[in-house]
Scaffold this motif. Structure first.
Motif, short mmCIF file in Angstrom:
data_model
loop_
_atom_site.label_atom_id
_atom_site.label_comp_id
_atom_site.label_asym_id
_atom_site.label_seq_id
_atom_site.Cartn_x
_atom_site.Cartn_y
_atom_site.Cartn_z
N LYS A 90 31.34 33.81 31.42
CA LYS A 90 31.77 32.53 32.44
C LYS A 90 31.47 33.19 33.74
O LYS A 90 31.62 34.36 34.16
N ASP A 91 31.26 32.24 34.69
CA ASP A 91 30.87 32.54 36.15
C ASP A 91 32.20 32.98 36.78
O ASP A 91 32.33 33.97 37.57
N GLN A 92 33.21 32.21 36.89
CA GLN A 92 34.50 32.12 37.53
C GLN A 92 35.40 31.60 36.63
O GLN A 92 35.36 30.77 36.00
N PHE A 145 44.70 42.46 36.01
CA PHE A 145 43.83 41.29 36.27
C PHE A 145 42.48 41.47 35.84
O PHE A 145 41.92 40.82 35.19
N ASP A 146 41.98 42.80 36.49
CA ASP A 146 40.66 43.01 36.31
C ASP A 146 40.40 43.14 34.86
O ASP A 146 39.05 42.71 34.04
N ILE A 147 41.25 44.02 34.21
CA ILE A 147 40.94 44.16 32.64
C ILE A 147 40.76 42.78 31.80
O ILE A 147 40.11 42.75 30.87
N TYR A 148 42.11 42.01 31.97
CA TYR A 148 42.31 40.69 31.45
C TYR A 148 40.76 39.90 31.57
O TYR A 148 40.22 39.45 30.60
N HIS A 149 40.52 39.89 32.75
CA HIS A 149 39.07 39.02 32.92
C HIS A 149 37.85 39.62 32.65
O HIS A 149 36.78 38.83 31.96
N GLU A 150 37.72 40.80 32.54
CA GLU A 150 36.70 41.55 31.72
C GLU A 150 36.62 41.21 30.25
O GLU A 150 35.49 40.88 29.68
N GLU A 167 35.36 36.38 32.33
CA GLU A 167 35.14 35.70 33.58
C GLU A 167 35.23 36.56 34.75
O GLU A 167 35.77 37.81 34.73
N VAL A 168 34.48 36.20 35.78
CA VAL A 168 34.08 37.13 37.04
C VAL A 168 34.96 36.44 38.16
O VAL A 168 34.79 35.38 38.66
N CYS A 169 36.09 37.04 38.37
CA CYS A 169 37.16 36.80 39.48
C CYS A 169 37.41 37.70 40.24
O CYS A 169 37.64 38.81 39.88
N ASP A 170 37.93 37.52 41.39
CA ASP A 170 38.21 38.40 42.52
C ASP A 170 39.65 38.38 42.59
O ASP A 170 40.13 37.30 43.48
N TYR A 171 40.42 39.41 42.32
CA TYR A 171 42.22 39.56 42.54
C TYR A 171 42.33 39.43 43.97
O TYR A 171 43.22 38.51 44.39
#
Length: 136
Positions: free
Chosen positions: A2-4, A67-72, A76-80
């Motif tokens: 996913k992009d975001q 947050f980063d581990i979850y999104h990985e 999803e690519v999300c900026d904390y």
């Protein structure tokens, strides 16, 4: 992949109050919560029937690492930092009187970590916000 993350909630302040209250009720007062706990709080909230905003709550209630581990893991690519800053914009306009109307709010505001969000510009601002929460 996913992009975001999903769209940001329109009612940021209400969303954070609800999720924060559920987290404290279920897991006690903590500096940070795990993404799984935040996701469960979202799923048990009045917001569950809407889009899944839980990643936006994760930017506030979890550590950057979690947050980063979850999104990985979910792809999803999300900026904390930018998500946290965007969520706090919805909260920053609230007055002390508005926050004092929150029943039984007992949340440790140290997780705000505003110095990181604003790159040190607002030194002491998180202490001010924390003081507001402590005064409730």
């Amino acid at each position: 992949m996913k992009d975001q993350c999903h769209k940001i909630p329109d009612q940021k302040q209400d969303y954070l109050k609800d999720i924060g209250t559920l987290l404290v009720k279920e897991h006690g007062k903590q500096q940070h919560y795990k993404p799984k706990q935040i996701k469960e709080a979202h799923n048990n909230s009045k917001w569950a029937s809407q889009l899944d905003f839980s990643c936006w709550a994760m930017s506030i209630f979890s550590t950057k690492y979690d947050f980063d581990i979850y999104h990985e893991k979910v792809g999803e690519v999300c900026d904390y930092i930018s998500m946290k800053a965007e969520m706090l914009k919805g909260v920053s306009g609230a007055t002390a009187e508005q926050w004092s109307t929150i029943p039984d709010m007992d949340i440790d505001a140290s997780w705000l970590d505003l110095e990181t969000v604003f790159d040190g510009i607002s030194e002491g601002f998180s202490a001010l916000i924390s003081g507001i929460f402590d005064g409730l």
